[in-house]
Enzyme design. Structure first.
Site, mmCIF file in Angstrom:
data_model
loop_
_atom_site.group_PDB
_atom_site.id
_atom_site.type_symbol
_atom_site.label_atom_id
_atom_site.label_comp_id
_atom_site.label_asym_id
_atom_site.label_seq_id
_atom_site.Cartn_x
_atom_site.Cartn_y
_atom_site.Cartn_z
ATOM 1 N N ARG A 1 -6.051 12.810 14.648
ATOM 2 C CA ARG A 1 -5.865 13.007 13.204
ATOM 3 C C ARG A 1 -5.904 11.705 12.420
ATOM 4 O O ARG A 1 -6.153 11.696 11.221
ATOM 5 C CB ARG A 1 -4.522 13.695 12.935
ATOM 6 N N GLN B 1 10.659 -4.898 -7.361
ATOM 7 C CA GLN B 1 9.364 -4.663 -8.005
ATOM 8 C C GLN B 1 8.287 -4.520 -6.940
ATOM 9 O O GLN B 1 8.331 -5.180 -5.908
ATOM 10 C CB GLN B 1 9.020 -5.838 -8.925
ATOM 11 N N ARG C 1 -6.367 -16.156 -5.105
ATOM 12 C CA ARG C 1 -5.214 -16.039 -6.011
ATOM 13 C C ARG C 1 -4.075 -16.894 -5.464
ATOM 14 O O ARG C 1 -3.782 -16.871 -4.280
ATOM 15 C CB ARG C 1 -4.767 -14.583 -6.135
ATOM 16 N N HIS D 1 1.236 -19.324 -5.833
ATOM 17 C CA HIS D 1 2.274 -18.971 -6.790
ATOM 18 C C HIS D 1 3.660 -19.109 -6.166
ATOM 19 O O HIS D 1 3.840 -18.884 -4.969
ATOM 20 C CB HIS D 1 2.074 -17.534 -7.272
ATOM 21 N N LYS E 1 8.832 -12.044 -1.015
ATOM 22 C CA LYS E 1 7.756 -11.042 -1.031
ATOM 23 C C LYS E 1 7.529 -10.482 0.364
ATOM 24 O O LYS E 1 7.637 -11.214 1.357
ATOM 25 C CB LYS E 1 6.454 -11.660 -1.538
ATOM 26 N N HIS F 1 2.762 -18.798 -2.257
ATOM 27 C CA HIS F 1 1.980 -17.717 -1.665
ATOM 28 C C HIS F 1 0.645 -17.588 -2.387
ATOM 29 O O HIS F 1 0.569 -17.712 -3.612
ATOM 30 C CB HIS F 1 2.746 -16.393 -1.771
ATOM 31 N N TYR G 1 2.455 -5.760 -2.490
ATOM 32 C CA TYR G 1 3.619 -6.556 -2.141
ATOM 33 C C TYR G 1 4.834 -6.116 -2.925
ATOM 34 O O TYR G 1 4.765 -5.820 -4.109
ATOM 35 C CB TYR G 1 3.386 -8.064 -2.259
ATOM 36 N N GLU H 1 7.925 -18.473 -13.391
ATOM 37 C CA GLU H 1 6.814 -18.352 -12.436
ATOM 38 C C GLU H 1 5.861 -19.528 -12.610
ATOM 39 O O GLU H 1 5.519 -19.894 -13.734
ATOM 40 C CB GLU H 1 6.050 -17.050 -12.679
ATOM 41 N N ASP I 1 -4.972 -20.012 -12.676
ATOM 42 C CA ASP I 1 -4.956 -20.759 -11.416
ATOM 43 C C ASP I 1 -5.871 -21.977 -11.470
ATOM 44 O O ASP I 1 -5.598 -22.998 -10.838
ATOM 45 C CB ASP I 1 -5.363 -19.856 -10.256
#
Length: 199
Positions: free
Chosen positions: A23, A47, A59, A62, A72, A119, A132, A143, A168
């Site tokens: 399956r 979140q 990306r 951060h 995270k 990250h 995440y 941030e 970035d």
């Protein structure tokens, strides 16, 4: 479920056991109790984020002010990414070091990134979807980022022409972030983590 500490302290690679039959497959991709035992405190789920990226998109890198930072728990639900964890904690014995982990829809590995670490990731496939869950909600004023292509950092992204966001692309180098006091303090990160064990 297997947990492996990365060379960057405070980061874990989690490999779920996949149960397969005709399956399809089933797995536990997150276990509250096993992660809490490994890191010394529960992960607060504040979140959830989902990003979808084309091949060659990078990306990051951060990070968030500590306290409270933003831990995270990252997984790739479609396609594949090369995920980067960077030690940005000033005073850490491994400051400036990084490790790359492939996350994909085959092995279904996950990554835990503690408060104070940087990250980022590179999408290896079109439509790579990264999910995440975070310990804190997004705080625009707290941030920050370090340029993912900083030659002094030297992350070995596997693309010739990485595609970056406008934000970035103008992020400071690691040296500039350090000189301007932008980076998290290792002792403050350790003290904050210790406070989570007591609460």
């Amino acid at each position: 479920m297997r947990l492996r500490e990365l060379s960057v302290p405070g980061a874990l690679e989690i490999t779920p056991e996949q149960l397969r039959d005709p399956r399809g497959a089933f797995m536990e991709w997150y276990r509250f109790d096993l992660l809490a035992e490994a890191v010394g405190h529960p992960l607060r789920l504040a979140q959830g984020n989902l990003s979808v990226s084309g091949r060659g998109v990078v990306r990051g890198i951060h990070f968030a002010d500590v306290p409270p930072g933003q831990a995270k728990y990252v997984s790739c639900v479609r396609g594949a990414v090369l995920d980067a964890v960077v030690d940005l904690r000033v005073g850490s014995p491994t400051f400036g070091t990084w490790e790359l982990v492939r996350l994909d829809e085959v092995e279904r590995k996950c990554l835990y990134v503690c408060e104070g670490l940087g990250h980022g990731f590179c999408a290896l496939t079109d439509g790579a979807a990264l999910s995440y869950i975070c310990s804190e909600t997004y705080n625009p004023g707290g941030e920050h980022g370090v340029h993912p292509l900083d030659p002094d950092l030297g992350i070995a992204w596997p693309v010739d022409e990485p595609r970056l966001s406008a934000k970035d692309a103008v992020a400071p180098s690691l040296a500039r972030a350090l000189a301007t006091g932008l980076l998290p303090d290792y002792t403050a990160c350790q003290e904050y983590t210790a406070s989570l064990r007591l609460s």
